[in-house]
Design an enzyme around this catalytic site. Structure first.
Site, short mmCIF file in Angstrom:
data_model
loop_
_atom_site.label_atom_id
_atom_site.label_comp_id
_atom_site.label_asym_id
_atom_site.label_seq_id
_atom_site.Cartn_x
_atom_site.Cartn_y
_atom_site.Cartn_z
N LYS A 159 0.83 -1.21 0.00
CA LYS A 159 0.00 0.00 0.00
C LYS A 159 0.86 1.25 0.00
O LYS A 159 0.65 2.17 -0.80
CB LYS A 159 -0.93 -0.02 1.21
CG LYS A 159 -1.98 1.08 1.21
CD LYS A 159 -2.96 0.88 2.35
CE LYS A 159 -3.74 -0.41 2.18
NZ LYS A 159 -4.65 -0.68 3.30
N ARG A 215 -3.51 2.96 8.48
CA ARG A 215 -3.88 1.79 7.68
C ARG A 215 -2.71 0.84 7.55
O ARG A 215 -1.56 1.26 7.35
CB ARG A 215 -4.37 2.21 6.29
CG ARG A 215 -5.44 3.28 6.31
CD ARG A 215 -5.86 3.68 4.91
NE ARG A 215 -6.66 2.66 4.26
CZ ARG A 215 -6.98 2.68 2.97
NH1 ARG A 215 -6.51 3.64 2.19
NH2 ARG A 215 -7.72 1.72 2.45
N GLY A 242 -8.43 -7.27 4.31
CA GLY A 242 -9.24 -7.36 5.51
C GLY A 242 -8.63 -8.10 6.67
O GLY A 242 -9.24 -8.21 7.73
N MET A 291 -5.77 -7.39 8.38
CA MET A 291 -5.14 -6.56 9.40
C MET A 291 -5.96 -5.29 9.59
O MET A 291 -7.02 -5.13 8.99
CB MET A 291 -3.69 -6.27 9.02
CG MET A 291 -2.84 -7.52 9.04
SD MET A 291 -1.11 -7.18 8.65
CE MET A 291 -1.23 -6.62 6.96
N ARG A 330 -3.30 -1.42 -6.45
CA ARG A 330 -2.45 -2.61 -6.37
C ARG A 330 -2.78 -3.48 -7.57
O ARG A 330 -3.83 -3.32 -8.19
CB ARG A 330 -2.70 -3.37 -5.07
CG ARG A 330 -4.14 -3.85 -4.91
CD ARG A 330 -4.42 -4.36 -3.51
NE ARG A 330 -5.84 -4.65 -3.33
CZ ARG A 330 -6.43 -4.77 -2.15
NH1 ARG A 330 -5.73 -4.63 -1.04
NH2 ARG A 330 -7.71 -5.04 -2.06
N HIS A 345 -15.70 -8.12 0.86
CA HIS A 345 -14.70 -8.99 1.50
C HIS A 345 -14.83 -10.42 0.98
O HIS A 345 -13.83 -11.06 0.63
CB HIS A 345 -14.90 -8.95 3.01
CG HIS A 345 -14.03 -9.91 3.76
ND1 HIS A 345 -14.42 -11.21 4.06
CD2 HIS A 345 -12.76 -9.78 4.25
CE1 HIS A 345 -13.44 -11.82 4.71
NE2 HIS A 345 -12.44 -10.98 4.83
N ARG A 386 5.05 -48.22 -10.12
CA ARG A 386 5.14 -48.99 -8.87
C ARG A 386 4.67 -50.41 -9.11
O ARG A 386 3.47 -50.66 -9.22
CB ARG A 386 4.30 -48.29 -7.79
CG ARG A 386 4.85 -46.96 -7.36
CD ARG A 386 3.80 -46.04 -6.79
NE ARG A 386 2.91 -45.55 -7.83
CZ ARG A 386 2.27 -44.37 -7.79
NH1 ARG A 386 2.43 -43.57 -6.75
NH2 ARG A 386 1.47 -44.00 -8.77
N ARG A 435 10.04 -49.13 -10.86
CA ARG A 435 10.59 -49.43 -9.54
C ARG A 435 10.28 -50.87 -9.17
O ARG A 435 9.11 -51.28 -9.19
CB ARG A 435 10.00 -48.47 -8.49
CG ARG A 435 10.60 -48.68 -7.11
CD ARG A 435 10.00 -47.72 -6.10
NE ARG A 435 8.62 -48.05 -5.78
CZ ARG A 435 7.83 -47.30 -5.00
NH1 ARG A 435 8.30 -46.16 -4.49
NH2 ARG A 435 6.58 -47.66 -4.74
N GLU A 483 15.96 -42.22 -1.29
CA GLU A 483 14.91 -41.96 -0.31
C GLU A 483 15.38 -42.22 1.12
O GLU A 483 14.64 -42.00 2.07
CB GLU A 483 13.68 -42.83 -0.62
CG GLU A 483 14.00 -44.31 -0.76
CD GLU A 483 12.85 -45.10 -1.36
OE1 GLU A 483 11.69 -44.77 -1.09
OE2 GLU A 483 13.14 -46.06 -2.10
N SER A 493 16.58 -41.09 -8.72
CA SER A 493 15.24 -40.52 -8.64
C SER A 493 14.93 -40.30 -7.17
O SER A 493 14.94 -41.25 -6.37
CB SER A 493 14.20 -41.46 -9.27
OG SER A 493 12.92 -40.90 -9.17
N GLY A 499 12.92 -40.08 -4.09
CA GLY A 499 11.62 -40.45 -3.54
C GLY A 499 11.35 -39.58 -2.33
O GLY A 499 11.63 -39.97 -1.20
N ASN A 525 8.76 -38.56 -0.72
CA ASN A 525 7.80 -38.91 0.33
C ASN A 525 8.53 -39.62 1.48
O ASN A 525 8.45 -39.22 2.65
CB ASN A 525 6.70 -39.80 -0.23
CG ASN A 525 5.86 -39.10 -1.28
OD1 ASN A 525 5.83 -37.88 -1.34
ND2 ASN A 525 5.18 -39.88 -2.10
N ASP A 526 9.26 -40.69 1.14
CA ASP A 526 9.99 -41.42 2.18
C ASP A 526 11.18 -40.62 2.69
O ASP A 526 11.52 -40.69 3.88
CB ASP A 526 10.46 -42.77 1.65
CG ASP A 526 9.43 -43.87 1.89
OD1 ASP A 526 8.38 -43.56 2.48
OD2 ASP A 526 9.66 -45.01 1.47
N CYS A 549 10.37 -38.36 -8.07
CA CYS A 549 9.14 -39.09 -8.35
C CYS A 549 8.16 -39.07 -7.19
O CYS A 549 7.09 -39.65 -7.27
CB CYS A 549 9.44 -40.53 -8.75
SG CYS A 549 10.30 -41.50 -7.49
N TYR A 558 14.29 -33.92 -14.51
CA TYR A 558 12.85 -34.05 -14.69
C TYR A 558 12.15 -34.12 -13.34
O TYR A 558 12.78 -34.40 -12.31
CB TYR A 558 12.50 -35.30 -15.52
CG TYR A 558 12.80 -36.62 -14.84
CD1 TYR A 558 11.89 -37.24 -13.99
CD2 TYR A 558 14.02 -37.27 -15.06
CE1 TYR A 558 12.17 -38.45 -13.36
CE2 TYR A 558 14.31 -38.47 -14.45
CZ TYR A 558 13.38 -39.06 -13.60
OH TYR A 558 13.66 -40.25 -12.99
#
Length: 878
Positions: A22, A91, A100, A102, A332, A448, A568, A623, A743, A762, A764, A766-767, A830, A850
C-alpha cells in the site's frame, strides 16, 4: 541513522519490502502526479522491531512527529484542532495483499471538541457525528479489543427499521455517547481524547494485527512468509460520507472474474470505504457514477488507463470523492480468478504491454489446477433458488452452514459445506477456507467475500439480495418462500451466480477437455493453450508421470507427460494376483518359490508391455517391488480370529498364513524388510521382475526401460542387485538403464559412491521426508501438524512442499556428489512433490533433469517448469 518513516514523495512501487504494498503504491501514484491525499509510511523494519522486542524502535516517535508536523503544514490544519481539525487514517499495508486481515482506523483526531470544529468547517453536523461514531467503533474494536457486535447491536437498536443514512445528527450524537459508554464499561477507561494518543495506539494496533489469528491463518493459506511484518500508512483523511455529492468506491481496470475489458467496480454515495468492502450496504455499479458525477467518472477512467499502462496489469483501485473532488486511496495489482489470470495475460501480450515470457510468469500452476475442476451440467433440472453476483467461478456443492465455526467443524468430519452469510468479515476466514464455496446476500464483486474467495480460488456467489439470511436461526428463505435450513444441500455456480437447491451434477471443464484432446473453442482455452505452448518451449525440466497401468500411462501422455518417472510394480500384485504372492511367501522349498515366481512373471511381462506401448519411445522408470511383504497378506487380527473360531477344523493354508504373518510382523515396517532388502533376502524376486521387464521390452516397438532399485542406503546393495540385473538383460538381449531411488538420508550423503553403480537417481521425496523428519506420514499429519502450523514450525506441510532447508539440502548434496562422480547422471524426482509448484521451482534450481507426478498434475508441473526457467537466478549444479 536508520530511517523508519518515509513521506509518500520519497518512495516508489519497487520498495514493497520496506514500505509494504500500500505504501509503495501510494508513493508511486504520488510520483505519477495523481490526486493522492498527503501522508507518510512507517516501515516494515519498525514493525519487525516492535514484534521482536515488544516496543517501537528508538527514534521512531521523533520521526513520526516530524512527518506529522510536515503533513499539518501541507494541509494547513493541525491534528485535533478545535476550530479546523486535521483527521488522519492509520492503515496497514504488508508487502503482499492481505485483504481485511489486518487493521485500519479512520477519522483519528476527533474528540468532543474537534467534532464541533469539523461540523462547522464542513457545514454538516450529521457528517461530523457520523465520522466520530465510526472512529469510536473502529478504535474500540481494533485498538481496544472490544467485541464488535456490541457496537453493531447499539447501532441496530438505534436504527430500528431505518437505514444508516436515515439517522440524523442528533441520532448520531446519541450513538457517540452510547459508544463511549461501551468503551468505559468494557475497558474501565474513557475513550482517549488526545489525538496523538489515538494515533500512537492505532499504529501499535496495526503492528499487533500482523500476528492476529486471522492474519496468521491467511498467510498460511497463501504461503506468505511470517517474518515480513506490515508497514503502517498515516494518511490525511478525505471524506466520502460528507453528503450525496461525495462517496467511495472500488474499481478494476478489467473484470477480475473473466478478464474482459470494461468498467468494473462498485460505488456508494455518502459513505466511507469500509461500507463498500464490508458489504453492509448494497452498492451501485461503477457505471452509475457517470450519471451521478460525470466529471469524476471521466477523471477516474483516465486514471485507470494511466495505472494499467504503468503497472502493465489489472489494477484494483480504491477511491473517494469528496464534494466532487476525486482522491486515489490505493492501487495494487488486483486479485483475479484463475480464468481471468490466463485471459488477461494473453490480452496484455496482444496489447504490447508484456511479452509471452512475462505472460507465463503472470499465471501459476495452482490457477491452472483450478481451471481443471468440473463445472455444473447445463442440463441439470434442480430448483434454482436465486441468482447473485458471480464473484469467483467454480461449481461448489455442500451442506448449508451459517457460521464459520460450524463450517470448520463439519469440514473436519469430511463433509462438504457451503458457508452462507449476510456478508463475511475477516473473522470468517477459517470457515471460508473450510467451505467448498461462499454465498452471501449482501455485497458486490469488491466485497470482502468476493476478494478473499478470488484470492483463494474458492467459489463465491455474493449479493444474492433475494435471500433472507437468518444466521441465528440457521436458515435462509429464498423467493417463493422456500426455506433452506442448516444441513440442507445447495449448489452454487460461481461462473453465473446461480444458486440451486440440492446437488447439481457436474461435467468436465473445457480446460480439462482441452488437455484430453478436446477443441479450442473459447478465449479461456485459447489462452491456456497459448501459455502452455510457450511454457513448454522455454522449460528445461522434463515432466514425467507416476503411472502403474497402461490406462494411466495413456492418460498421462495426453496431459503432456514425457515419460513415466515412477511405475510402482507392487500395485500389480493386488486383486486376484494376491494369491500368487501368498504362494511365494508360503513357499517351503526352492521349487515352490520358483513356481510362484514363474506364475507371476508372464503377468508382469504383460503389464510392462502395455505400459511400453502406451509410452512408445518415451522413458519408463520401473521401480522394483518396494513395500514389506506382509502388506500382501491378510490382516493379522482377522486371520487370528478366523483360525481360533475354526479350531481343529482350520484350514492348513490359513494356519500357514497366520504363521507367515507372525513371522513377517515388524514393529516399524517402513524401516524393515522392504525395497532392495527384499531383493537381497528373497531369491529370485527381483530377477523375475527384471526378466519380465526385459522380455516385454524385447517385444515392444520402441521401449526405453529404466530399472529403479528402491531404498538403497549403501552402494554395495545396489551393486549386488545391479550385477544380477545386467546378467539378465544380457541374456534377453536388451538394454536398460539401472539406477536407484534416493529416499534414505544415507543414500543422499553417500551419493558419490552410489553414482559409481547407478546411471540415474530418482528422489523419492515422500519417504525421504519421513526419514529426515522422523515422521510417519500416516500417523502424524492428523495428530499434530495443525499445531505445528499454528506455532509456525511449519509454513506448509513438508509432505506438501519440499522442506528446502532439510530434505532439500540432502537433495542438493545428492545432486552435487552424484554428478561429481558421474557427470552424465540423470536425476529426477518421483515423489508427489513433483507436482507441487514450489517444489518444481526447487527442482529446477538444483539442476534436476525431470519431475514426475500423478497424471492429473502433469500440466501443472509443465507450466511451473516453464515459470521456473523464466524466473530462476540461473543456479544449476551441473
Amino acid at each position: 541513522m536508520r530511517k523508519f518513516v518515509y513521506d509518500f514523495t520519497e518512495g516508489n512501487k519497487d520498495l514493497k519490502d520496506l514500505l509494504g504494498g500500500k505504501g509503495a503504491n501510494l508513493a508511486e501514484m504520488t510520483n505519477l502526479g495523481l490526486p493522492v491525499p498527503p501522508g507518510f509510511t512507517i516501515t516494515t523494519d519498525a514493525c519487525r522491531h516492535y514484534l521482536a522486542g515488544g516496543d517501537v524502535p528508538d527514534g521512531l516517535a521523533a520521526e513520526i512527529a516530524a512527518h506529522l508536523d510536515a503533513l499539518e503544514t501541507t494541509m494547513g490544519k493541525r491534528l485535533g484542532d478545535a476550530a479546523d481539525p486535521l483527521l488522519v487514517s492509520v492503515r496497514s499495508g504488508a508487502k503482499f495483499s492481505m485483504p481485511g486481515m489486518m487493521e485500519t482506523v479512520l477519522n483519528i483526531g476527533l474528540n468532543d471538541v474537534s467534532v464541533l470544529g469539523l461540523a462547522k468547517q464542513a457545514g454538516n453536523e450529521r457528517f461530523a457525528w457520523d465520522s466520530y461514531r465510526r472512529l469510536i467503533q473502529m478504535f474500540g474494536k481494533t485498538v481496544l479489543g472490544i467485541e464488535g457486535e456490541l457496537f453493531e447491536h447499539a447501532l441496530d437498536e438505534l436504527k430500528g427499521s431505518r437505514q444508516d443514512t436515515d439517522l440524523d445528527a442528533t441520532d448520531l450524537q446519541r450513538l457517540v455517547e452510547t459508544y463511549k459508554g461501551i468503551v468505559r464499561a468494557e475497558k474501565g477507561r474513557d475513550f482517549p481524547a488526545d489525538p496523538r494518543e489515538q494515533m500512537e495506539l492505532a499504529i501499535r494496533a496495526v503492528f499487533d494485527s500482523w500476528n492476529a489469528p486471522r492474519a496468521v491463518l491467511y498467510r498460511r493459506q497463501e504461503r506468505i512468509p511470517a517474518d515480513l511484518g506490515t508497514a503502517v500508512n498515516v494518511v490525511a483523511m478525505v471524506f466520502g460520507n460528507i453528503g450525496m455529492d461525495s462517496g467511495t468506491g472500488v474499481a478494476f481496470t478489467r473484470d477480475p472474474g473473466s478478464g474482459h475489458q470494461g468498467v468494473y467496480g462498485d460505488y456508494l454515495q455518502n459513505a466511507q470505504g469500509e461500507d463498500v468492502v464490508a458489504g453492509i450496504r448494497n452498492t451501485v455499479p461503477l457505471q452509475d457514477l457517470e450519471r451521478i458525477d460525470p466529471d469524476s467518472y471521466r477523471e477516474l477512467l483516465d486514471i485507470m488507463g494511466t495505472l494499467e499502462n504503468h503497472y502493465r496489469d489489472l489494477c484494483d483501485i480504491e477511491f473517494t470523492i469528496e464534494r466532487g473532488k476525486l482522491w486515489m486511496l490505493q492501487t495494487r495489482v488486483g486479485k483475479r480468478t484463475a480464468g481471468a489470470a490466463f485471459c488477461i495475460a494473453t490480452q496484455l501480450v496482444d496489447e504490447g504491454l508484456i511479452d509471452l515470457d512475462e505472460a507465463v510468469t503472470r499465471v501459476s500452476g495452482d490457477q491452472l489446477a483450478q481451471l481443471m475442476f468440473p463445472r455444473f451440467s447445463a442440463a441439470a433440472d434442480n430448483t434454482r433458488l436465486t441468482k447473485g453476483m458471480n464473484a469467483s467461478p467454480g461449481a461448489a456443492v455442500g451442506k448449508a452452514v451459517f457460521t464459520s465455526a460450524r463450517a470448520v467443524e463439519l469440514a473436519a468430519r469430511g463433509e462438504a459445506v457451503i458457508l452462507v452469510r449476510r456478508e463475511t468479515n475477516p473473522d470468517d476466514l477459517a470457515g471460508m477456507i473450510a467451505a467448498q464455496g461462499v454465498l452471501t446476500s449482501r455485497g458486490g464483486k469488491t466485497s470482502h467475500a468476493a476478494v478473499v474467495a478470488r484470492g483463494m480460488g474458492k467459489t463465491c456467489v455474493c449479493g444474492a439480495e433475494e435471500l433472507a439470511v437468518d444466521t441465528r436461526a440457521g436458515c435462509f428463505t429464498a423467493p417463493g418462500g422456500i426455506v433452506v435450513n442448516e444441513g440442507d444441500v445447495i449448489s452454487i455456480d460461481g461462473s453465473n451466480g446461480a444458486v440451486y437447491l440440492g446437488e447439481v451434477p457436474v461435467v468436465a471443464s473445457p480446460v480439462m477437455e482441452y488437455f484430453e484432446g478436446g477443441p479450442i473453442e473459447d478465449e479461456l482455452v485459447a489462452a491456456v493453450d497459448r501459455i502452455m505452448r510457450h511454457a513448454d518451449s522455454v522449460r528445461r525440466l522434463a515432466v514425467r508421470a507416476n503411472a502403474d497401468t497402461p490406462e494411466d500411462a495413456a492418460r498421462a501422455r495426453a496431459f503432456g507427460a514425457e515419460g513415466i518417472g515412477l511405475c510402482r510394480t507392487e500395485h500389480m500384485f493386488l486383486g486376484d494376483r494376491r494369491k500368487l504372492v501368498e504362494d511365494l511367501i508360503l513357499a517351503s522349498s526352492d521349487e515352490e518359490r520358483q513356481a510362484a515366481l514363474d506364475a507371476l512373471e508372464p503377468l508382469q511381462k504383460a503389464d510392462f508391455a502395455g505400459i511400453f506401448a502406451a509410452m512408445d519411445g518415451l522413458p519408463v522408470t520401473i521401480r522394483l517391488i518396494d513395500p514389506p511383504l506382509h502388506e500382501f497378506l491378510p490382516d493379522y487380527t482377522e486371520l487370528a480370529v478366523k483360525v481360533a473360531l475354526a479350531g481343529d477344523a482350520a484350514e492348513d493354508k490359513d494356519r500357514r498364513l497366520l504363521d507367515a504373518v507372525k513371522r513377517l510382523h515388524e514393529q516399524n515396517p517402513m524401516l524393515g524388510l522392504r525395497g532392495v532388502r527384499l531383493g537381497l533376502v528373497i531369491p529370485g524376486l527381483f530377477a523375475m521382475q527384471v526378466r519380465a521387464i526385459a522380455e516385454a521390452a524385447k517385444e515392444s516397438a520402441n521401449p526405453r526401460a529404466e530399472i529403479m532399485i528402491p531404498l538403497v542406503g549403501a552402494v554395495q546393495e545396489l551393486e549386488s542387485v545391479r550385477e544380477e540385473a545386467l546378467r539378465i538383460l544380457a541374456e534377453v538381449g536388451v538394454d536398460a538403464l539401472i539406477g536407484t531411488m534416493i529416499e534414505v538420508p544415507r543414500a543422499a550423503l553417500t551419493a558419490g559412491q552410489i553414482a559409481e553403480a547407478a546411471q540415474f537417481f530418482s528422489f523419492g521425496t515422500n519417504d525421504l521426508t519421513q526419514m529426515t523428519w522422523a515422521f510417519s506420514r500416516d500417523d502424524v499429519e492428523s495428530a499434530f501438524f495443525g499445531k505445528y502450523l499454528d506455532l509456525g514450525i511449519f509454513g506448509v506441510s513438508p509432505f506438501e512442499s519440499i522442506d528446502r532447508d532439510g530434505v532439500g539440502r540432502l537433495m542438493r548434496i545428492g545432486v552435487e556428489e552424484g554428478r561429481r562422480t558421474r557427470p552424465d547422471l540423470k536425476i529426477g524426482i518421483c515423489g508427489e512433490h513433483g507436482g507441487d509448484p514450489d517444489s518444481v521451482h526447487f527442482c529446477h534450481e538444483i539442476g534436476l533433469d525431470y519431475v514426475s507426478c500423478s497424471p492429473f498434475r502433469v500440466a501443472v508441473a509443465r507450466l511451473e517448469a516453464g515459470r521456473a526457467a523464466l524466473t530462476s537466478d540461473g543456479s544449476d549444479t551441473r
